[in-house]
Design a protein around this motif. Sequence first.
Motif, short mmCIF file in Angstrom:
data_model
loop_
_atom_site.label_atom_id
_atom_site.label_comp_id
_atom_site.label_asym_id
_atom_site.label_seq_id
_atom_site.Cartn_x
_atom_site.Cartn_y
_atom_site.Cartn_z
N PHE A 1 -8.04 15.70 -8.56
CA PHE A 1 -7.64 14.82 -8.20
C PHE A 1 -6.61 14.90 -7.56
CE2 PHE A 1 -2.83 12.73 -8.79
CZ PHE A 1 -3.16 11.78 -8.47
N ASP A 2 -6.38 15.59 -6.35
CA ASP A 2 -5.34 16.01 -5.17
C ASP A 2 -5.91 15.74 -4.45
OD1 ASP A 2 -3.05 16.75 -6.05
OD2 ASP A 2 -3.45 18.89 -6.74
N PHE A 3 -7.47 16.26 -4.50
CA PHE A 3 -7.91 15.64 -2.60
C PHE A 3 -8.69 13.84 -3.19
CE2 PHE A 3 -12.94 14.66 -1.66
CZ PHE A 3 -12.81 15.00 -0.61
N PHE A 4 -8.62 12.73 -4.20
CA PHE A 4 -8.96 11.97 -4.28
C PHE A 4 -7.54 11.04 -3.24
CE2 PHE A 4 -12.83 13.43 -6.43
CZ PHE A 4 -14.05 12.70 -5.29
N LYS A 5 -6.82 11.66 -3.59
CA LYS A 5 -5.80 11.22 -4.09
C LYS A 5 -5.41 10.62 -2.24
CE LYS A 5 -0.35 11.71 -4.89
NZ LYS A 5 -0.67 10.42 -5.98
N ARG A 6 -5.19 12.17 -1.62
CA ARG A 6 -5.11 12.68 0.04
C ARG A 6 -6.27 11.14 0.65
NH1 ARG A 6 -2.64 12.48 3.77
NH2 ARG A 6 -3.17 13.57 6.05
N VAL A 7 -8.18 11.66 0.40
CA VAL A 7 -8.87 10.44 1.01
C VAL A 7 -7.80 8.91 0.60
CG1 VAL A 7 -11.09 9.84 0.55
CG2 VAL A 7 -10.42 11.91 0.05
N PHE A 8 -7.65 9.04 -0.19
CA PHE A 8 -7.07 7.27 -0.62
C PHE A 8 -6.23 7.31 0.06
CE2 PHE A 8 -3.86 4.19 -2.37
CZ PHE A 8 -4.46 3.43 -2.58
N ASP A 9 -5.12 7.82 0.17
CA ASP A 9 -3.76 7.88 1.43
C ASP A 9 -4.32 7.48 2.45
OD1 ASP A 9 -2.08 8.90 -1.15
OD2 ASP A 9 -1.29 10.21 -0.30
N ILE A 10 -4.74 8.78 3.80
CA ILE A 10 -5.11 8.35 4.78
C ILE A 10 -6.40 7.29 4.94
CG2 ILE A 10 -6.89 9.20 6.03
CD1 ILE A 10 -6.81 11.44 5.25
N LEU A 11 -7.22 6.61 4.11
CA LEU A 11 -7.78 5.71 4.69
C LEU A 11 -7.30 4.39 3.88
CD1 LEU A 11 -11.16 5.71 2.58
CD2 LEU A 11 -10.66 6.01 4.31
N ALA A 12 -6.59 4.43 2.73
CA ALA A 12 -5.29 2.79 3.15
C ALA A 12 -4.36 2.66 3.49
CB ALA A 12 -4.37 3.02 0.73
N SER A 13 -4.05 4.25 3.92
CA SER A 13 -2.46 3.69 4.88
C SER A 13 -3.31 3.40 6.57
CB SER A 13 -2.01 4.69 4.74
OG SER A 13 -2.92 6.57 5.17
N PHE A 14 -4.25 3.25 6.84
CA PHE A 14 -4.99 3.12 8.13
C PHE A 14 -5.41 1.93 7.89
CE2 PHE A 14 -8.32 2.36 10.30
CZ PHE A 14 -8.66 3.55 12.07
N LEU A 15 -5.99 1.72 6.80
CA LEU A 15 -6.25 -0.17 6.64
C LEU A 15 -5.18 -0.52 6.86
CD1 LEU A 15 -8.11 -2.20 5.47
CD2 LEU A 15 -7.90 -1.46 3.56
N VAL A 16 -3.95 -0.83 6.03
CA VAL A 16 -2.51 -1.13 6.06
C VAL A 16 -2.37 -1.26 7.72
CG1 VAL A 16 -0.30 -1.11 5.21
CG2 VAL A 16 -2.09 -0.82 3.41
N LEU A 17 -1.95 -0.07 8.09
CA LEU A 17 -1.43 -0.04 9.75
C LEU A 17 -2.42 -1.01 10.38
CD1 LEU A 17 -0.55 3.52 9.86
CD2 LEU A 17 1.11 1.64 9.92
N THR A 18 -3.67 -0.99 10.40
CA THR A 18 -4.63 -1.16 11.55
C THR A 18 -4.46 -3.22 11.45
OG1 THR A 18 -6.73 -1.25 10.24
CG2 THR A 18 -6.17 0.30 12.32
N VAL A 19 -4.87 -3.31 9.91
CA VAL A 19 -4.40 -5.18 10.20
C VAL A 19 -3.50 -5.14 9.15
CG1 VAL A 19 -5.10 -6.44 7.60
CG2 VAL A 19 -6.18 -4.74 7.89
N GLY A 20 -2.44 -5.00 9.63
CA GLY A 20 -0.92 -5.30 9.72
C GLY A 20 -0.46 -5.18 10.88
N PHE A 21 -0.90 -4.76 11.87
CA PHE A 21 -0.83 -4.93 13.32
C PHE A 21 0.30 -5.68 13.76
CE2 PHE A 21 -0.53 -3.80 17.84
CZ PHE A 21 0.32 -3.25 18.22
N PRO A 22 -0.68 -6.99 13.83
CA PRO A 22 0.29 -8.29 14.85
C PRO A 22 1.70 -8.64 14.33
CG PRO A 22 -1.77 -8.18 13.68
CD PRO A 22 -2.03 -7.08 13.61
N VAL A 23 1.14 -7.95 12.57
CA VAL A 23 2.25 -8.87 11.70
C VAL A 23 4.08 -8.06 12.15
CG1 VAL A 23 3.74 -8.92 9.92
CG2 VAL A 23 1.50 -9.69 10.37
#
Length: 241
Positions: free
Chosen positions: A47-69
């Motif tokens: 669980f900890d492994f997949f939780k960390r993978v999700f944190d990395i991918l999801a946070s990167f997506l939010v940062l890149t997609v929302g950058f113009p905003v």
Amino acid sequence: MVMPVLTDESSAAINNGDVALKEKAVEAKTEQAVKTDVVVVPNKPVFDFFKRVFDILASFLVLTVGFPVYLIIVLAIIIDDFGNPFFVQERIGKDLKPFKMIKFRTMRHNTDGLKDELLDQNQCEDGVHFKIDSDPRITRVGKLLRKTSIDEFPQMVNVFLGNMSFVGPRPFIRKEQEMLPSERLLIKPGLSCYWQIADTTKMPADEQMELDYRYIRERSVKTDIKIIWLTVLVIFRGKNC
């Protein structure tokens, strides 16, 4: 040598004393077991492994997609109250290790001393948290950012770096954390958890901590999805987490 003679009354007293000692020992062990059970962190490496993978991918997506905003928000903050658009503050993380947490700045410059003057208006009765309606330190843009929880979005950087997770107990400043049990930070702090999606304005601190302990015991993929979904609903209802 004269051997002591034990009467029936003496033997009964000794036996009663032994029983009392045994009962106290059982009570002490039971109490210790309960306390230990509260703060035990279940070992969940998968669980900890997949939780960390999700944190990395999801946070990167939010940062890149929302950058113009984010650029628009930065400009709005500077125009409303000139200065650094970001607020960086030391918070206490997992195992009581400090880290720098990032948020969009929602308060005016040089308002740190004003908090002491507003303490008598604090709506939180636990003595730990501080929150009042119509806080004069908050800027016009800051009110909107807080209402929509957009001020929290720069913390995606903390999630990406591993200081925080999407779900976990909220990190506090050192002064506040010193008033709270350290066991709540046996796991990585997060953006949201059980008591962030509840009405905690009048909730005692011990009940809030119990909700943190509850997450430590129940943490799972299902629990994280539920908390993330409820957090989104709270934000869309205009309630800051």
